[in-house]
Design a protein around this motif. Structure first.
Motif, PDB file in Angstrom:
ATOM      1  N   CYS A 150       1.195  -1.363  -0.214  1.00 39.29           N
ATOM      2  CA  CYS A 150       0.275  -0.014  -0.240  1.00 39.29           C
ATOM      3  C   CYS A 150       0.773   1.179  -0.478  1.00 39.29           C
ATOM      4  O   CYS A 150       0.810   2.031   0.786  1.00 39.29           O
ATOM      5  N   LYS A 151       1.965   1.366  -0.816  1.00 40.85           N
ATOM      6  CA  LYS A 151       2.546   2.598  -0.974  1.00 40.85           C
ATOM      7  C   LYS A 151       2.497   3.144  -2.093  1.00 40.85           C
ATOM      8  O   LYS A 151       1.711   2.252  -3.282  1.00 40.85           O
ATOM      9  N   PRO A 152       2.794   4.293  -2.592  1.00 42.07           N
ATOM     10  CA  PRO A 152       2.526   5.118  -3.994  1.00 42.07           C
ATOM     11  C   PRO A 152       3.926   4.177  -5.078  1.00 42.07           C
ATOM     12  O   PRO A 152       4.682   3.444  -4.430  1.00 42.07           O
ATOM     13  N   LEU A 153       3.780   4.804  -6.363  1.00 41.89           N
ATOM     14  CA  LEU A 153       4.155   3.684  -7.209  1.00 41.89           C
ATOM     15  C   LEU A 153       5.545   4.799  -7.206  1.00 41.89           C
ATOM     16  O   LEU A 153       5.600   5.855  -7.273  1.00 41.89           O
ATOM     17  N   LEU A 154       6.939   3.690  -7.103  1.00 40.41           N
ATOM     18  CA  LEU A 154       7.366   5.249  -6.989  1.00 40.41           C
ATOM     19  C   LEU A 154       8.464   4.212  -8.776  1.00 40.41           C
ATOM     20  O   LEU A 154       8.787   3.301  -9.392  1.00 40.41           O
ATOM     21  N   ALA A 155       9.697   5.537  -8.523  1.00 40.07           N
ATOM     22  CA  ALA A 155      10.434   4.867 -10.239  1.00 40.07           C
ATOM     23  C   ALA A 155      11.819   5.127  -8.771  1.00 40.07           C
ATOM     24  O   ALA A 155      12.137   5.321  -7.871  1.00 40.07           O
ATOM     25  N   ALA A 157      15.936  -8.129  -3.561  1.00 41.10           N
ATOM     26  CA  ALA A 157      16.011  -6.680  -3.329  1.00 41.10           C
ATOM     27  C   ALA A 157      15.302  -5.069  -3.652  1.00 41.10           C
ATOM     28  O   ALA A 157      15.037  -4.552  -2.871  1.00 41.10           O
ATOM     29  N   VAL A 158      13.994  -5.816  -4.646  1.00 37.98           N
ATOM     30  CA  VAL A 158      13.534  -4.533  -5.099  1.00 37.98           C
ATOM     31  C   VAL A 158      11.981  -4.368  -3.438  1.00 37.98           C
ATOM     32  O   VAL A 158      12.216  -3.513  -3.213  1.00 37.98           O
ATOM     33  N   GLU A 159      11.852  -5.611  -3.475  1.00 41.07           N
ATOM     34  CA  GLU A 159      11.050  -6.528  -2.507  1.00 41.07           C
ATOM     35  C   GLU A 159      10.804  -5.124  -1.082  1.00 41.07           C
ATOM     36  O   GLU A 159      10.834  -3.939  -0.021  1.00 41.07           O
ATOM     37  N   ARG A 160      12.520  -5.330   0.113  1.00 43.05           N
ATOM     38  CA  ARG A 160      13.152  -4.605   0.767  1.00 43.05           C
ATOM     39  C   ARG A 160      13.229  -3.311   0.317  1.00 43.05           C
ATOM     40  O   ARG A 160      13.317  -2.090   1.515  1.00 43.05           O
ATOM     41  N   ALA A 161      13.911  -2.688  -1.219  1.00 42.69           N
ATOM     42  CA  ALA A 161      13.899  -1.381  -1.103  1.00 42.69           C
ATOM     43  C   ALA A 161      12.638  -0.471  -0.203  1.00 42.69           C
ATOM     44  O   ALA A 161      12.219   0.269  -0.094  1.00 42.69           O
ATOM     45  N   ILE A 162      11.183  -1.282  -1.243  1.00 45.33           N
ATOM     46  CA  ILE A 162       9.914  -0.287  -1.120  1.00 45.33           C
ATOM     47  C   ILE A 162       9.328  -0.626   0.472  1.00 45.33           C
ATOM     48  O   ILE A 162       9.236   0.164   0.807  1.00 45.33           O
ATOM     49  N   ILE A 163       9.906  -1.703   1.250  1.00 43.17           N
ATOM     50  CA  ILE A 163       9.694  -1.530   2.196  1.00 43.17           C
ATOM     51  C   ILE A 163      10.814  -0.424   2.956  1.00 43.17           C
ATOM     52  O   ILE A 163       9.363  -0.248   3.789  1.00 43.17           O
ATOM     53  N   MET A 164      11.616  -0.397   2.882  1.00 39.33           N
ATOM     54  CA  MET A 164      12.887   0.569   3.561  1.00 39.33           C
ATOM     55  C   MET A 164      13.319   2.035   4.049  1.00 39.33           C
ATOM     56  O   MET A 164      13.198   2.755   3.733  1.00 39.33           O
ATOM     57  N   THR A 165      12.546   2.058   2.015  1.00 39.32           N
ATOM     58  CA  THR A 165      12.813   3.574   1.861  1.00 39.32           C
ATOM     59  C   THR A 165      11.984   4.448   1.803  1.00 39.32           C
ATOM     60  O   THR A 165      10.723   4.281   2.474  1.00 39.32           O
ATOM     61  N   GLU A 166      12.803   5.826   2.369  1.00 42.78           N
ATOM     62  CA  GLU A 166      12.103   6.553   2.982  1.00 42.78           C
ATOM     63  C   GLU A 166      11.800   7.679   1.822  1.00 42.78           C
ATOM     64  O   GLU A 166      12.404   9.335   2.628  1.00 42.78           O
ATOM     65  N   HIS A 167      11.959   7.774   0.706  1.00 41.16           N
ATOM     66  CA  HIS A 167      12.267   8.587   0.352  1.00 41.16           C
ATOM     67  C   HIS A 167      11.172   8.318  -1.666  1.00 41.16           C
ATOM     68  O   HIS A 167      10.299   8.129  -0.702  1.00 41.16           O
ATOM     69  N   ASP A 168      11.493   9.872  -2.106  1.00 39.14           N
ATOM     70  CA  ASP A 168      10.230   9.638  -3.319  1.00 39.14           C
ATOM     71  C   ASP A 168      10.497   8.898  -4.057  1.00 39.14           C
ATOM     72  O   ASP A 168       9.414   9.108  -5.181  1.00 39.14           O
ATOM     73  N   ALA A 169      11.375   8.846  -5.011  1.00 40.54           N
ATOM     74  CA  ALA A 169      13.061   7.396  -4.859  1.00 40.54           C
ATOM     75  C   ALA A 169      12.734   6.355  -5.188  1.00 40.54           C
ATOM     76  O   ALA A 169      13.685   6.400  -3.660  1.00 40.54           O
ATOM     77  N   ILE A 170      13.247   5.546  -5.741  1.00 43.19           N
ATOM     78  CA  ILE A 170      14.204   4.529  -5.235  1.00 43.19           C
ATOM     79  C   ILE A 170      16.072   4.761  -5.395  1.00 43.19           C
ATOM     80  O   ILE A 170      16.139   4.517  -6.102  1.00 43.19           O
ATOM     81  N   GLU A 171      15.871   4.891  -4.093  1.00 40.97           N
ATOM     82  CA  GLU A 171      17.950   5.893  -4.985  1.00 40.97           C
ATOM     83  C   GLU A 171      18.711   4.271  -4.460  1.00 40.97           C
ATOM     84  O   GLU A 171      18.600   2.840  -3.682  1.00 40.97           O
ATOM     85  N   ALA A 172      19.435   4.306  -4.574  1.00 42.06           N
ATOM     86  CA  ALA A 172      21.107   3.162  -5.363  1.00 42.06           C
ATOM     87  C   ALA A 172      21.515   3.267  -3.672  1.00 42.06           C
ATOM     88  O   ALA A 172      20.957   2.287  -3.715  1.00 42.06           O
ATOM     89  N   GLU A 173      21.189   3.636  -2.497  1.00 41.85           N
ATOM     90  CA  GLU A 173      21.291   3.322  -1.245  1.00 41.85           C
ATOM     91  C   GLU A 173      20.655   2.469  -0.837  1.00 41.85           C
ATOM     92  O   GLU A 173      20.468   1.577   0.521  1.00 41.85           O
ATOM     93  N   ASP A 174      18.790   2.083  -1.776  1.00 43.56           N
ATOM     94  CA  ASP A 174      18.450   1.644  -0.537  1.00 43.56           C
ATOM     95  C   ASP A 174      17.791   0.200  -1.450  1.00 43.56           C
ATOM     96  O   ASP A 174      17.145  -0.875  -1.130  1.00 43.56           O
ATOM     97  N   LEU A 175      18.920  -0.002  -2.716  1.00 38.83           N
ATOM     98  CA  LEU A 175      19.044  -1.697  -3.301  1.00 38.83           C
ATOM     99  C   LEU A 175      19.930  -1.930  -2.384  1.00 38.83           C
ATOM    100  O   LEU A 175      21.232  -2.132  -2.560  1.00 38.83           O
TER     101      LEU A 175
END
Length: 443
Positions: free
Chosen positions: A334-339, A363-381
């Protein structure tokens, strides 16, 4: 979409029609195949991929059905359900031509036609997507040449009953390929039964595959049908086939050869009607070692083989797959679609993916759960620590060096489908040197 890549098959017993069509289309189409005998159509389609088939409604042939065109339409559609077929008809057969649309024809053309109308029909159908420009099977993502080759093989072999061996590293999606083959086969309405035979112990193997009767052994508290019987009328997918013992291989081979099984504790033979698909992460060259795997079983399960390329060998698919999992997991959580940011995309494309698509997925699933940004950043992966440990381990002794060299040779041979010359060229050694190493490592 350029027609220069298209292959057209035209079947009509009027030689003047065939000649006229060939002359008109020869500058527009890559290849025009003409045939006057509809009984040869299936053998032509078996030998060569065709994008569009033009089929006459009436032939002076051995078939006497009242309308040969509808007969051949249905017969071809059974074997090649996705092949676009355009019926060729005379004015008096319009009602039959309309009926052909209900039976699966894409369109019909009335003789004599205008050449530009014929060309326009071909363009429209080809742009809608033909076997050469086919959509990917459900659940499988890829636009790389390697995956397009896999899709072409699926299209060709799925309608047959041939046994299939799927090869590929862990995480490449061998189970999805098996499901796609079943879904596009003539057995699609039958069961699809999966069993991880590599995980079965000696004591469970026979019971799991062949079934047992109540009281056949200590824990047999009730009758149970085996996976082979459960798959009757459909497809049995045996995963990790390369990990079963020689004794298990012998029992399986006997069942496949005899086409029947006898459950444990029973004297009743049960006939088998299954399509067998097997998969393994063991390279085919290793599988061919008779001290490890019976060659007669390989031949039995491997009428056709499909090799799924590792993700690192098809970098153009990485972004597509990653974006697919972004859509899946943003919806799930239930998160907004991220680029992906530019740096994130660079990181995705640079990583070698020892865990293949499965590792990218996590890796993508983990990034979606943990990111605190408006987009998926390199550090999220963050990629799997398990795979990173395996990747970073460096050989510290001659034994480890030998193992690394053996793995490199196996990977090169697998990538080139057993072609020793190409594998040697990739490794930077001569054919003779490669053969010596194959002998050394008992590959």
């Amino acid at each position: 979409m350029a027609l220069k890549n298209a292959t057209i098959l035209i079947v009509d017993d009027d030689l003047d029609v065939l000649t006229a069509v060939r002359l008109f289309l020869k500058t527009e189409i890559k290849e025009i195949i003409t045939e006057k005998n509809p009984e040869k159509v299936l053998s032509i389609l078996k030998e060569k991929p065709v994008d569009i088939l033009f089929l006459d409604m009436n032939f002076k042939s051995k078939v006497n059905t009242g309308n040969e065109g509808l007969f051949w339409l249905q017969k071809i559609k059974k074997m090649y359900p996705k092949l676009p077929i355009v019926m060729i008809t005379a004015y008096g057969d319009i009602d039959l031509a309309v009926n052909s649309l209900k039976l699966g024809a894409q369109d019909f053309m009335v003789k004599p036609w205008q050449n530009q109308k014929l060309l326009e029909t071909i363009k429209i159908i080809y742009q809608q997507g033909s076997p050469t420009q086919r959509a990917t099977p459900p659940g499988i993502i890829g636009e790389s040449p390697q995956m397009k080759d896999v899709f072409r093989k699926i299209e060709k072999i799925a309608p047959t009953d041939a046994n299939i061996l799927i090869l590929g590293e862990n995480g490449t999606g061998k189970d999805l390929i098996a499901q796609a083959i079943h879904a596009e086969s003539l057995r699609h309405s039958g069961p699809f039964v999966k069993v991880d035979v590599g995980a079965l112990t000696e004591s469970l193997f026979e019971s799991e595959l062949f079934g047992h009767k109540k009281g056949a052994f200590t824990d047999a508290r009730e009758d149970r049908i085996g996976r082979l019987q459960a798959a009757n009328g459909g497809t049995l997918f045996m995963d990790e086939i390369g990990n079963i013992s020689l004794a298990q291989q012998s029992r399986l081979l006997t069942a496949l050869q005899n086409r029947h099984i006898t459950p444990i504790g029973s004297n009743e033979k049960i006939q088998l009607d299954i399509r067998l698909i097997c998969a393994t992460n063991v390279p085919i060259m290793v599988l061919g070692d008779e001290s490890r795997f019976r060659k007669d079983l390989i031949y039995r399960i491997n009428t056709v083989e499909i090799t799924i390329p590792p993700l690192r060998d098809r970098p153009e698919d990485i972004s597509l797959i990653a974006e697919h999992y972004v859509a899946v997991y943003t919806k799930k959580y239930c998160k907004p679609l991220l680029a992906f940011s530019k740096e994130a995309i660079k990181k995705l494309r640079k990583y070698p993916y020892p865990g293949n698509v499965r590792e990218l997925q996590y890796a993508v699933e983990r990034a979606i759960i943990m990111t605190e940004h408006d987009a998926i950043e390199a550090e999220d992966l963050i990629f799997s620590p398990i795979e990173q440990i395996a990747e970073k381990q460096e050989p510290s002794a001659a034994t480890n060096l030998n193992q690394v060299e053996k793995i490199a040779i196996l990977n090169a041979i697998t990538r080139h489908d057993g072609n020793i010359s190409k594998a040697a060229k990739e490794l930077g050694i001569t054919r003779a040197a490669l053969y010596r190493r194959i002998s050394k490592y008992e590959i």
